[in-house]
Design an enzyme around this catalytic site. Structure first.
Site, PDB file in Angstrom:
ATOM      1  N   HIS A  40       0.356  16.180   7.376  1.00 39.25           N
ATOM      2  CA  HIS A  40       1.413  15.793   6.432  1.00 39.25           C
ATOM      3  C   HIS A  40       0.976  14.566   5.621  1.00 39.25           C
ATOM      4  O   HIS A  40       1.200  14.495   4.422  1.00 39.25           O
ATOM      5  CB  HIS A  40       2.711  15.441   7.175  1.00 39.25           C
ATOM      6  CG  HIS A  40       3.426  16.606   7.797  1.00 39.25           C
ATOM      7  ND1 HIS A  40       3.817  16.629   9.107  1.00 39.25           N
ATOM      8  CD2 HIS A  40       3.853  17.784   7.277  1.00 39.25           C
ATOM      9  CE1 HIS A  40       4.454  17.757   9.377  1.00 39.25           C
ATOM     10  NE2 HIS A  40       4.489  18.488   8.279  1.00 39.25           N
ATOM     11  N   LYS A  90      14.666  25.333  13.475  1.00 36.73           N
ATOM     12  CA  LYS A  90      14.086  24.303  14.345  1.00 36.73           C
ATOM     13  C   LYS A  90      15.132  23.348  14.919  1.00 36.73           C
ATOM     14  O   LYS A  90      16.072  22.982  14.220  1.00 36.73           O
ATOM     15  CB  LYS A  90      13.061  23.474  13.562  1.00 36.73           C
ATOM     16  CG  LYS A  90      11.832  24.282  13.158  1.00 36.73           C
ATOM     17  CD  LYS A  90      10.833  23.445  12.398  1.00 36.73           C
ATOM     18  CE  LYS A  90       9.625  24.283  12.011  1.00 36.73           C
ATOM     19  NZ  LYS A  90       8.691  23.547  11.142  1.00 36.73           N
ATOM     20  N   ARG A  96      -1.968  25.726   5.329  1.00 31.89           N
ATOM     21  CA  ARG A  96      -3.087  25.607   6.275  1.00 31.89           C
ATOM     22  C   ARG A  96      -3.877  26.910   6.292  1.00 31.89           C
ATOM     23  O   ARG A  96      -4.824  27.073   5.575  1.00 31.89           O
ATOM     24  CB  ARG A  96      -2.564  25.286   7.678  1.00 31.89           C
ATOM     25  CG  ARG A  96      -2.060  23.863   7.815  1.00 31.89           C
ATOM     26  CD  ARG A  96      -1.227  23.681   9.037  1.00 31.89           C
ATOM     27  NE  ARG A  96      -0.078  24.582   9.001  1.00 31.89           N
ATOM     28  CZ  ARG A  96       0.718  24.835  10.005  1.00 31.89           C
ATOM     29  NH1 ARG A  96       0.481  24.281  11.163  1.00 31.89           N
ATOM     30  NH2 ARG A  96       1.749  25.635   9.883  1.00 31.89           N
ATOM     31  N   SER A 129       3.073  20.492  14.031  1.00 29.59           N
ATOM     32  CA  SER A 129       3.976  19.626  14.798  1.00 29.59           C
ATOM     33  C   SER A 129       4.248  20.232  16.175  1.00 29.59           C
ATOM     34  O   SER A 129       4.249  19.519  17.190  1.00 29.59           O
ATOM     35  CB  SER A 129       5.291  19.437  14.038  1.00 29.59           C
ATOM     36  OG  SER A 129       5.054  18.839  12.794  1.00 29.59           O
TER      37      SER A 129
HETATM   38  N1  COA Z   1      -1.369  19.910   8.052  1.00 32.83           N
HETATM   39  C1  COA Z   1      -0.978  20.166   9.292  1.00 32.83           C
HETATM   40  N2  COA Z   1       0.176  20.749   9.611  1.00 32.83           N
HETATM   41  C2  COA Z   1       0.992  21.053   8.613  1.00 32.83           C
HETATM   42  C3  COA Z   1       0.674  20.807   7.295  1.00 32.83           C
HETATM   43  C4  COA Z   1      -0.559  20.197   7.026  1.00 32.83           C
HETATM   44  N3  COA Z   1      -0.959  19.930   5.803  1.00 32.83           N
HETATM   45  N4  COA Z   1       1.668  21.247   6.514  1.00 32.83           N
HETATM   46  C5  COA Z   1       2.579  21.757   7.329  1.00 32.83           C
HETATM   47  N5  COA Z   1       2.174  21.650   8.593  1.00 32.83           N
HETATM   48  C6  COA Z   1       2.846  22.163   9.768  1.00 32.83           C
HETATM   49  C7  COA Z   1       3.871  21.278  10.329  1.00 32.83           C
HETATM   50  O1  COA Z   1       3.327  20.484  11.326  1.00 32.83           O
HETATM   51  C8  COA Z   1       4.907  22.247  10.833  1.00 32.83           C
HETATM   52  O2  COA Z   1       4.551  22.748  12.086  1.00 32.83           O
HETATM   53  P1  COA Z   1       5.650  23.421  13.079  1.00 32.83           P
HETATM   54  O3  COA Z   1       6.119  24.698  12.439  1.00 32.83           O
HETATM   55  O4  COA Z   1       4.885  23.626  14.317  1.00 32.83           O
HETATM   56  O5  COA Z   1       6.803  22.458  13.217  1.00 32.83           O
HETATM   57  C9  COA Z   1       4.828  23.384   9.849  1.00 32.83           C
HETATM   58  O6  COA Z   1       3.526  23.335   9.355  1.00 32.83           O
HETATM   59  C10 COA Z   1       5.786  23.206   8.694  1.00 32.83           C
HETATM   60  O7  COA Z   1       6.747  22.247   9.011  1.00 32.83           O
HETATM   61  P2  COA Z   1       7.194  21.151   8.042  1.00 32.83           P
HETATM   62  O8  COA Z   1       6.083  20.758   7.126  1.00 32.83           O
HETATM   63  O9  COA Z   1       7.789  20.043   8.840  1.00 32.83           O
HETATM   64  O10 COA Z   1       8.279  21.869   7.190  1.00 32.83           O
HETATM   65  P3  COA Z   1       9.213  23.106   7.496  1.00 32.83           P
HETATM   66  O11 COA Z   1       8.464  24.385   7.320  1.00 32.83           O
HETATM   67  O12 COA Z   1       9.968  22.931   8.750  1.00 32.83           O
HETATM   68  O13 COA Z   1      10.195  22.896   6.260  1.00 32.83           O
HETATM   69  C11 COA Z   1      12.032  23.416   4.837  1.00 32.83           C
HETATM   70  C12 COA Z   1      10.999  23.951   5.812  1.00 32.83           C
HETATM   71  C13 COA Z   1      12.794  22.258   5.456  1.00 32.83           C
HETATM   72  C14 COA Z   1      11.325  22.940   3.562  1.00 32.83           C
HETATM   73  C15 COA Z   1      12.972  24.599   4.526  1.00 32.83           C
HETATM   74  O14 COA Z   1      13.547  25.065   5.744  1.00 32.83           O
HETATM   75  C16 COA Z   1      14.087  24.176   3.559  1.00 32.83           C
HETATM   76  O15 COA Z   1      13.869  24.135   2.364  1.00 32.83           O
HETATM   77  N6  COA Z   1      15.282  23.856   4.126  1.00 32.83           N
HETATM   78  C17 COA Z   1      16.427  23.439   3.319  1.00 32.83           C
HETATM   79  C18 COA Z   1      17.458  24.577   3.230  1.00 32.83           C
HETATM   80  C19 COA Z   1      17.023  25.566   2.180  1.00 32.83           C
HETATM   81  O16 COA Z   1      16.966  25.286   0.997  1.00 32.83           O
HETATM   82  N7  COA Z   1      16.750  26.789   2.666  1.00 32.83           N
HETATM   83  C20 COA Z   1      16.325  27.867   1.787  1.00 32.83           C
HETATM   84  C21 COA Z   1      14.841  27.818   1.576  1.00 32.83           C
HETATM   85  S1  COA Z   1      14.328  29.111   0.478  1.00 32.83           S
END
Ligand code: COA
Length: 170
Positions: free
Chosen positions: A23, A47, A97, A135
């Site tokens: 991140h 989550k 990734r 994560s």
């Molecule tokens: N390097 C390493 N790991 C990475 C990374 C990187 N560059 N980028 C992402 N990751 C990992 C994270 O560690 C995380 O791992 P996990 O799944 O084991 O927890 C995963 O990839 C992605 O998690 P994160 O980056 O924290 O974001 P998310 O996917 O949980 O986020 C939201 C999703 C919050 C953006 C999405 O649910 C959202 O927009 N919510 C708001 C409500 C909404 O509008 N919903 C409709 C969406 S169309």
């Protein structure tokens, strides 16, 4: 074109539970393209976070170092595109990734564009050092007492060790 260039603003949303080095890499690289980045801790209904919102915000704040003036921290409970509209951002930043991320990110980006056609998503390819980091995996390793230093900022490694300290004796 007259006057000052419009300031380029992006929103980097995520659950950040917890913030990983992956991140941080995406955030730093997005600062090379955008004038300002809002890191928005958003709600992913799939989550249940281990860390509170305040803890997750503190991790980000500590990891920012000297970048604090161009990064804003916020949280959002509703639709991401509504949040972007509210703050005046037309770009969402996400990290990619492996191939495994693609399908999910593809769906999110298309759904967001359907909801708000003026908002686009920009993807950064994750640094090769972090392509296997997530994560969830970091939490799993830490929960068994494994070493996660380097995969997460130091404050996160300490907080994980603290959260799981009872597990070591089991
Ligand atoms: N390097 C390493 N790991 C990475 C990374 C990187 N560059 N980028 C992402 N990751 C990992 C994270 O560690 C995380 O791992 P996990 O799944 O084991 O927890 C995963 O990839 C992605 O998690 P994160 O980056 O924290 O974001 P998310 O996917 O949980 O986020 C939201 C999703 C919050 C953006 C999405 O649910 C959202 O927009 N919510 C708001 C409500 C909404 O509008 N919903 C409709 C969406 S169309």
């Amino acid at each position: 074109m007259t006057g000052a260039r419009n300031s380029k603003l992006a929103v980097y949303p995520g659950t950040f539970d917890p913030l990983t080095s992956g991140h941080v890499d995406i955030l730093e690289r997005s600062l090379a393209l955008f004038d300002r980045v809002i890191v928005a801790i958003a709600t992913n209904p799939a989550k249940t976070p281990l860390f509170t919102l305040e803890e997750r915000q503190d991790f980000i704040r500590e990891a920012l170092g000297e970048n604090t003036d161009r990064v804003q921290l916020d949280h959002n409970e509703g639709l991401l595109v509504d949040y972007c509209t509210r703050v005046g951002a037309t770009t969402i930043v996400r990290g990619l990734r492996a191939l495994a991320d693609f399908e999910y990110e593809f769906q999110l980006a298309h759904m967001n564009r359907r909801l708000a056609p003026n908002i686009d998503t920009v993807f950064f390819m994750t640094d090769e050092r972090n392509h296997y980091v997530s994560s969830s995996l970091v939490k799993e390793v830490a929960s068994f007492g494994g070493d996660v230093s380097g995969l997460v900022p130091p404050a996160v490694a300490l907080a994980l060790a603290d959260k799981y300290k009872g597990n070591k004796s089991k």
